[in-house]
Scaffold this motif. Sequence first.
Motif, PDB file in Angstrom:
ATOM      1  N   ILE A 205       0.838  -0.974   0.052  1.00 37.75           N
ATOM      2  CA  ILE A 205       0.044   0.311   0.288  1.00 37.75           C
ATOM      3  C   ILE A 205       0.720   0.333   0.303  1.00 37.75           C
ATOM      4  CG2 ILE A 205      -1.627   1.296   0.947  1.00 37.75           C
ATOM      5  CD1 ILE A 205      -2.814  -1.413   2.995  1.00 37.75           C
ATOM      6  N   GLU A 206       0.961   2.118  -1.181  1.00 37.72           N
ATOM      7  CA  GLU A 206       1.394   2.943  -1.037  1.00 37.72           C
ATOM      8  C   GLU A 206       1.120   4.533  -0.003  1.00 37.72           C
ATOM      9  OE1 GLU A 206       4.682   2.608  -2.162  1.00 37.72           O
ATOM     10  OE2 GLU A 206       4.008   0.773  -3.726  1.00 37.72           O
ATOM     11  N   GLN A 207      -0.083   4.787   0.307  1.00 34.34           N
ATOM     12  CA  GLN A 207      -0.073   5.496   0.335  1.00 34.34           C
ATOM     13  C   GLN A 207      -2.040   5.309   1.439  1.00 34.34           C
ATOM     14  OE1 GLN A 207      -2.252   8.584  -2.389  1.00 34.34           O
ATOM     15  NE2 GLN A 207      -2.462  10.392  -0.541  1.00 34.34           N
ATOM     16  N   THR A 208      -1.789   5.970   2.301  1.00 31.99           N
ATOM     17  CA  THR A 208      -2.424   5.592   3.576  1.00 31.99           C
ATOM     18  C   THR A 208      -3.611   6.211   4.136  1.00 31.99           C
ATOM     19  OG1 THR A 208      -1.179   5.975   5.331  1.00 31.99           O
ATOM     20  CG2 THR A 208      -0.917   3.659   4.982  1.00 31.99           C
ATOM     21  N   VAL A 209      -3.450   7.797   3.948  1.00 32.32           N
ATOM     22  CA  VAL A 209      -3.589   8.994   4.301  1.00 32.32           C
ATOM     23  C   VAL A 209      -4.082   9.440   3.164  1.00 32.32           C
ATOM     24  CG1 VAL A 209      -3.924  11.537   5.653  1.00 32.32           C
ATOM     25  CG2 VAL A 209      -2.483   9.775   5.830  1.00 32.32           C
ATOM     26  N   ALA A 210      -5.792   9.212   3.240  1.00 36.88           N
ATOM     27  CA  ALA A 210      -6.940   9.970   1.892  1.00 36.88           C
ATOM     28  C   ALA A 210      -6.367  11.921   1.786  1.00 36.88           C
ATOM     29  CB  ALA A 210      -7.927   9.809   1.787  1.00 36.88           C
ATOM     30  N   GLU A 211      -6.613  11.626   0.518  1.00 34.65           N
ATOM     31  CA  GLU A 211      -7.048  13.509   0.366  1.00 34.65           C
ATOM     32  C   GLU A 211      -8.353  13.935   0.195  1.00 34.65           C
ATOM     33  OE1 GLU A 211      -4.281  14.786   0.100  1.00 34.65           O
ATOM     34  OE2 GLU A 211      -2.812  14.143  -0.249  1.00 34.65           O
ATOM     35  N   ASP A 212      -9.411  12.687  -0.756  1.00 38.11           N
ATOM     36  CA  ASP A 212     -10.423  13.079  -0.634  1.00 38.11           C
ATOM     37  C   ASP A 212     -10.694  12.079  -0.165  1.00 38.11           C
ATOM     38  OD1 ASP A 212     -12.683  13.262  -1.506  1.00 38.11           O
ATOM     39  OD2 ASP A 212     -12.238  14.090  -4.037  1.00 38.11           O
ATOM     40  N   THR A 213     -11.596  11.998   0.247  1.00 34.38           N
ATOM     41  CA  THR A 213     -12.777  10.715   0.795  1.00 34.38           C
ATOM     42  C   THR A 213     -13.782  10.387  -0.094  1.00 34.38           C
ATOM     43  OG1 THR A 213     -13.996  12.001   2.377  1.00 34.38           O
ATOM     44  CG2 THR A 213     -11.889  11.221   3.767  1.00 34.38           C
ATOM     45  N   GLU A 214     -14.373  11.229  -0.049  1.00 34.09           N
ATOM     46  CA  GLU A 214     -15.137  10.697  -1.386  1.00 34.09           C
ATOM     47  C   GLU A 214     -15.049  10.010  -2.831  1.00 34.09           C
ATOM     48  OE1 GLU A 214     -18.791  10.758  -1.031  1.00 34.09           O
ATOM     49  OE2 GLU A 214     -18.048  10.971   1.530  1.00 34.09           O
ATOM     50  N   ALA A 215     -13.330  10.497  -3.364  1.00 29.32           N
ATOM     51  CA  ALA A 215     -13.425  10.060  -4.225  1.00 29.32           C
ATOM     52  C   ALA A 215     -12.907   8.173  -3.507  1.00 29.32           C
ATOM     53  CB  ALA A 215     -11.914  10.831  -4.788  1.00 29.32           C
ATOM     54  N   GLU A 216     -11.986   7.870  -2.280  1.00 36.29           N
ATOM     55  CA  GLU A 216     -11.916   6.982  -2.463  1.00 36.29           C
ATOM     56  C   GLU A 216     -13.163   6.256  -1.880  1.00 36.29           C
ATOM     57  OE1 GLU A 216      -8.648   5.652  -1.661  1.00 36.29           O
ATOM     58  OE2 GLU A 216      -7.683   8.046  -2.810  1.00 36.29           O
ATOM     59  N   ARG A 217     -14.283   6.573  -1.746  1.00 32.29           N
ATOM     60  CA  ARG A 217     -15.592   5.846  -1.412  1.00 32.29           C
ATOM     61  C   ARG A 217     -15.927   5.114  -2.839  1.00 32.29           C
ATOM     62  NH1 ARG A 217     -16.809   6.344   3.640  1.00 32.29           N
ATOM     63  NH2 ARG A 217     -16.931   8.998   3.184  1.00 32.29           N
ATOM     64  N   GLN A 218     -16.205   6.247  -3.932  1.00 36.67           N
ATOM     65  CA  GLN A 218     -16.200   5.557  -5.188  1.00 36.67           C
ATOM     66  C   GLN A 218     -15.443   4.892  -5.211  1.00 36.67           C
ATOM     67  OE1 GLN A 218     -19.087   6.297  -6.489  1.00 36.67           O
ATOM     68  NE2 GLN A 218     -19.389   7.641  -4.795  1.00 36.67           N
ATOM     69  N   SER A 272     -12.170   7.819   8.727  1.00 33.90           N
ATOM     70  CA  SER A 272     -10.956   8.245   9.349  1.00 33.90           C
ATOM     71  C   SER A 272     -10.190   9.395   9.129  1.00 33.90           C
ATOM     72  CB  SER A 272     -10.704   6.834   9.974  1.00 33.90           C
ATOM     73  OG  SER A 272      -9.749   6.080   9.367  1.00 33.90           O
ATOM     74  N   GLY A 273     -10.481   8.820   7.132  1.00 36.02           N
ATOM     75  CA  GLY A 273      -8.920   9.505   6.810  1.00 36.02           C
ATOM     76  C   GLY A 273      -8.061   8.692   6.039  1.00 36.02           C
ATOM     77  N   LEU A 274      -8.657   7.367   6.121  1.00 36.79           N
ATOM     78  CA  LEU A 274      -7.307   6.122   5.115  1.00 36.79           C
ATOM     79  C   LEU A 274      -8.253   6.312   3.549  1.00 36.79           C
ATOM     80  CD1 LEU A 274      -6.858   3.536   7.383  1.00 36.79           C
ATOM     81  CD2 LEU A 274      -5.845   5.177   7.413  1.00 36.79           C
ATOM     82  N   THR A 275      -7.086   5.418   2.618  1.00 35.87           N
ATOM     83  CA  THR A 275      -7.293   5.560   1.403  1.00 35.87           C
ATOM     84  C   THR A 275      -8.177   4.429   1.655  1.00 35.87           C
ATOM     85  OG1 THR A 275      -5.305   4.114   1.438  1.00 35.87           O
ATOM     86  CG2 THR A 275      -5.692   6.717   0.525  1.00 35.87           C
ATOM     87  N   ALA A 276      -9.153   4.463   0.323  1.00 34.67           N
ATOM     88  CA  ALA A 276      -9.212   2.731  -0.016  1.00 34.67           C
ATOM     89  C   ALA A 276      -8.790   1.277   0.613  1.00 34.67           C
ATOM     90  CB  ALA A 276     -10.221   3.157  -1.601  1.00 34.67           C
ATOM     91  N   GLU A 277      -7.692   1.310  -0.044  1.00 33.62           N
ATOM     92  CA  GLU A 277      -6.110  -0.131   0.378  1.00 33.62           C
ATOM     93  C   GLU A 277      -5.947   0.153   1.803  1.00 33.62           C
ATOM     94  OE1 GLU A 277      -5.479   2.181  -4.445  1.00 33.62           O
ATOM     95  OE2 GLU A 277      -5.702   2.586  -1.823  1.00 33.62           O
ATOM     96  N   ALA A 278      -5.910   1.121   2.173  1.00 31.71           N
ATOM     97  CA  ALA A 278      -6.134   1.529   3.532  1.00 31.71           C
ATOM     98  C   ALA A 278      -6.136   1.074   4.291  1.00 31.71           C
ATOM     99  CB  ALA A 278      -4.640   3.256   4.299  1.00 31.71           C
ATOM    100  N   ALA A 279      -8.222   1.114   4.115  1.00 30.71           N
ATOM    101  CA  ALA A 279      -8.697   1.005   5.116  1.00 30.71           C
ATOM    102  C   ALA A 279      -9.402  -0.680   4.607  1.00 30.71           C
ATOM    103  CB  ALA A 279     -10.488   1.790   4.137  1.00 30.71           C
ATOM    104  N   SER A 318      -6.394  -1.758  -5.790  1.00 29.09           N
ATOM    105  CA  SER A 318      -5.554  -0.781  -5.403  1.00 29.09           C
ATOM    106  C   SER A 318      -4.508  -1.070  -7.374  1.00 29.09           C
ATOM    107  CB  SER A 318      -4.295  -1.787  -4.832  1.00 29.09           C
ATOM    108  OG  SER A 318      -3.999  -3.258  -5.932  1.00 29.09           O
ATOM    109  N   GLY A 319      -5.366  -1.946  -8.069  1.00 30.31           N
ATOM    110  CA  GLY A 319      -4.870  -2.448  -9.398  1.00 30.31           C
ATOM    111  C   GLY A 319      -3.898  -3.033  -9.373  1.00 30.31           C
ATOM    112  N   GLN A 320      -3.167  -3.271  -8.251  1.00 29.53           N
ATOM    113  CA  GLN A 320      -2.049  -4.347  -8.604  1.00 29.53           C
ATOM    114  C   GLN A 320      -2.244  -6.384  -8.791  1.00 29.53           C
ATOM    115  OE1 GLN A 320       0.824  -4.251  -5.068  1.00 29.53           O
ATOM    116  NE2 GLN A 320      -0.603  -2.417  -4.450  1.00 29.53           N
ATOM    117  N   LEU A 321      -1.039  -6.855  -9.379  1.00 26.99           N
ATOM    118  CA  LEU A 321      -1.042  -8.014  -9.246  1.00 26.99           C
ATOM    119  C   LEU A 321      -1.915  -8.300  -8.756  1.00 26.99           C
ATOM    120  CD1 LEU A 321       2.322  -8.498 -10.402  1.00 26.99           C
ATOM    121  CD2 LEU A 321       0.985  -8.311 -11.735  1.00 26.99           C
TER     122      LEU A 321
END
Length: 756
Positions: A205-218, A272-279, A318-321
């Motif tokens: 997981i490259e990024q844990t803190v979200a910049e935009d929670t609504e975008a992460e939710r989508q 709580s402010g996490l990215t989708a991956e981190a959540a 995440s779009g990872q393998l």
Amino acid sequence: MSAAAAARLILIQLHEVMASRLHAQGKLNQVVDIIGNALDSEVCSIYLLREGMLELFATRGLNQAAVHVTRLGVGEGLTGTIAQNIETLNLAEAATHPEFQYRPETGEEKFHSFAGVPIVRRERAIGVLTVQHTDPRRYEEIEIEALQTVAMVLAELIHNAGLVDGEAAGDDASTLSGQELMTGLQLVKGLGRGQAVFHQPRIVIEQTVAEDTEAERQRLYLAFDKMREQIDQMANQAEFGVEGEHEQVLETYKMFAYDEGWSRRINEAIDSGLTAEAAIERVQQRTRMRMREIQDPLLADRMHDLEDLANRLLRIVSGQLGTAASSGLRGDSILIAKNLGPAELLEYDKRRLKGVVLEEGSLTAHVVIVARAMGIPVLGRVRNARGMIRDGDELLLDGDIGQLAIRPNQAVLDAFDARYARNREKQAVYARMRDVEPFTSDGTRIEVMINAGLRDDIPMLSLSGADGIGLFRTEFQFLVSAALPQRDRQARLYRDVLEAAGDKPVIFRTVDIGGDKSLPYLRVETGREDENPAMGWRALRLALEREGLLKVQARALLEAAAGRTLNVMFPLVSEPWEFYQARAVFERQLAFLHGQKRKLPEAIHYGVMLEVPALAEMLDQLLPELSFISIGTNDLTQFLFAADRANPKLAERYDWVSPSILRFLARVVATTAGHDVKLGVCGEMGGRRLEALALLGLGFRRLSITPAAVGPIKELVSRINLAELQRDMAGWIASPPVDMRSTLRAWAEQRGMEVE
């Protein structure tokens, strides 16, 4: 304030700290202040794993002179216990915990309350985050969840700064060479040879803190839609050839995929402010911690299903393998995984998948039921398999003895290939016995039946040439269901089994649940946890208490057997009155169906399992009421020797052919002589050639065994002169030899019989 809001307030400030130009130590110094202020906690400390020890790296509230001085071993003190067990502690009075240790240099003697959470990366603890307060109080659940979320973000900061030890020794298999042998739990028997393929590459997981929670939710909603579409597609396309419980497993699995509670928890983590991956990872960490606390094996297996779905969701978002299945198997392969979900196994080409090795896994796991249906051998509980095996290593999986050979040398390869060839030759010999009735050489007919419990087992009745099903374990349907199976569903299974068996008899054992086969949807109130579940509130004891459970099963069996003969066997009977009560439940349901003008079974035969030694003392009272008795040697042995068969120290200590067991069995044979009651054995003992030899010598004429053992036992029977064997066995029982096993082996070898 919600847990998500509390965590979000902290994460906003942490995000600013992480983006600053401060060095790592300066950032951690600010982090403990932020957390302490947000939780109104007088102490906040961070311990990091360095050189195998947990070092106090930053603190607010403890003596600053203790920073980089105080060190604890993993497992030492409260902090070390958190790291070792990867668990959360929340104590109103820290000193009352048995692992509490006082470190005078920290100045912590005035603080009473204590809470700590592990800082986890790649499923191992790299540090511990703790808070303390002078007043004795337990921290609120909101505060603990906030700490757990913060700990996840800290893991990223700590790793990027290179502050902790590298990967644990042994995690990197790149330096491994030479042959290794590993052992594990036999989950699905069979032999397999192939190249090692890792099921799942690690997702970073490259990024844990979200910049935009609504975008992460989508992003999360889209990933959920895609995951559910995949699960539906796999369930619809799965091909097994025969309907069975694996289909119910997939239905239960789909239920998890659509579970609103699970998706809600991930959404709260995003709040709580996490990215989708981190959540997803945050909720997954919580699931893993819960799994470590779960004693119920069935519930633990269901938590593994949820972990499997979380892994799938994480890969999608995440779009990872993806897993190794997405790129396809290039040749004969043995799959390596920590654990595996049933749907994930279905993604692989079963023509090339020759076996599965799991670091975890259990006999009741959903993936095992599916693997058995696919005919793929599985070895479980192979500790550190992913650390000891390299991608592409040659592997030999022996599910018959629970062994895995890694990078085998030529001698081991040749021996394996020779054994594989011998097995094929023996199977060919045993296959020719399919239509041969098992008579001894002096003309005595022996009944050889099979044990079953799944629809998948029924084709083995004709494939093995068995005389019938001597034990159908009805509880398997309960174990793989998400809720108590309805009467019509139970009846459908029983009817399918009877129709598939045709003219051959089927003995249905009423449900044997409880003890170590507890169901999360059927809680039993015993007043305490059973210290020895095998001797606890289980089987017929439970069914008689929950008469509704037995009543539904009785009706289902009676309806399914309409126009046929129904054979019913009650498990774990200790005294005659238990049998009478259980039979009365069936008789009442029979009377009800008669009153409804429903078609009834042509005949009903009742029997008992003799597993509790006390029943042997009362057989003279019960024999006139019985049509058959089946001895369950697995439970009987542990009760006779007071030896828990689940205890590895005792597993090999007591021999099935010891004189004490054989004398007990001989007494049962003598008690039943002259009565119109069929006496058999339905335990594992009857499926082993040397043990079967002993049983036949004692006077048993019916063995119910695993389907794979039918051919070998039939072949053995054809070689035995029963009169000679019984005469010699009577002498050994009267005056036992020093080593009964060696005596039996020598007797067989002198007559050209292979008994091992």
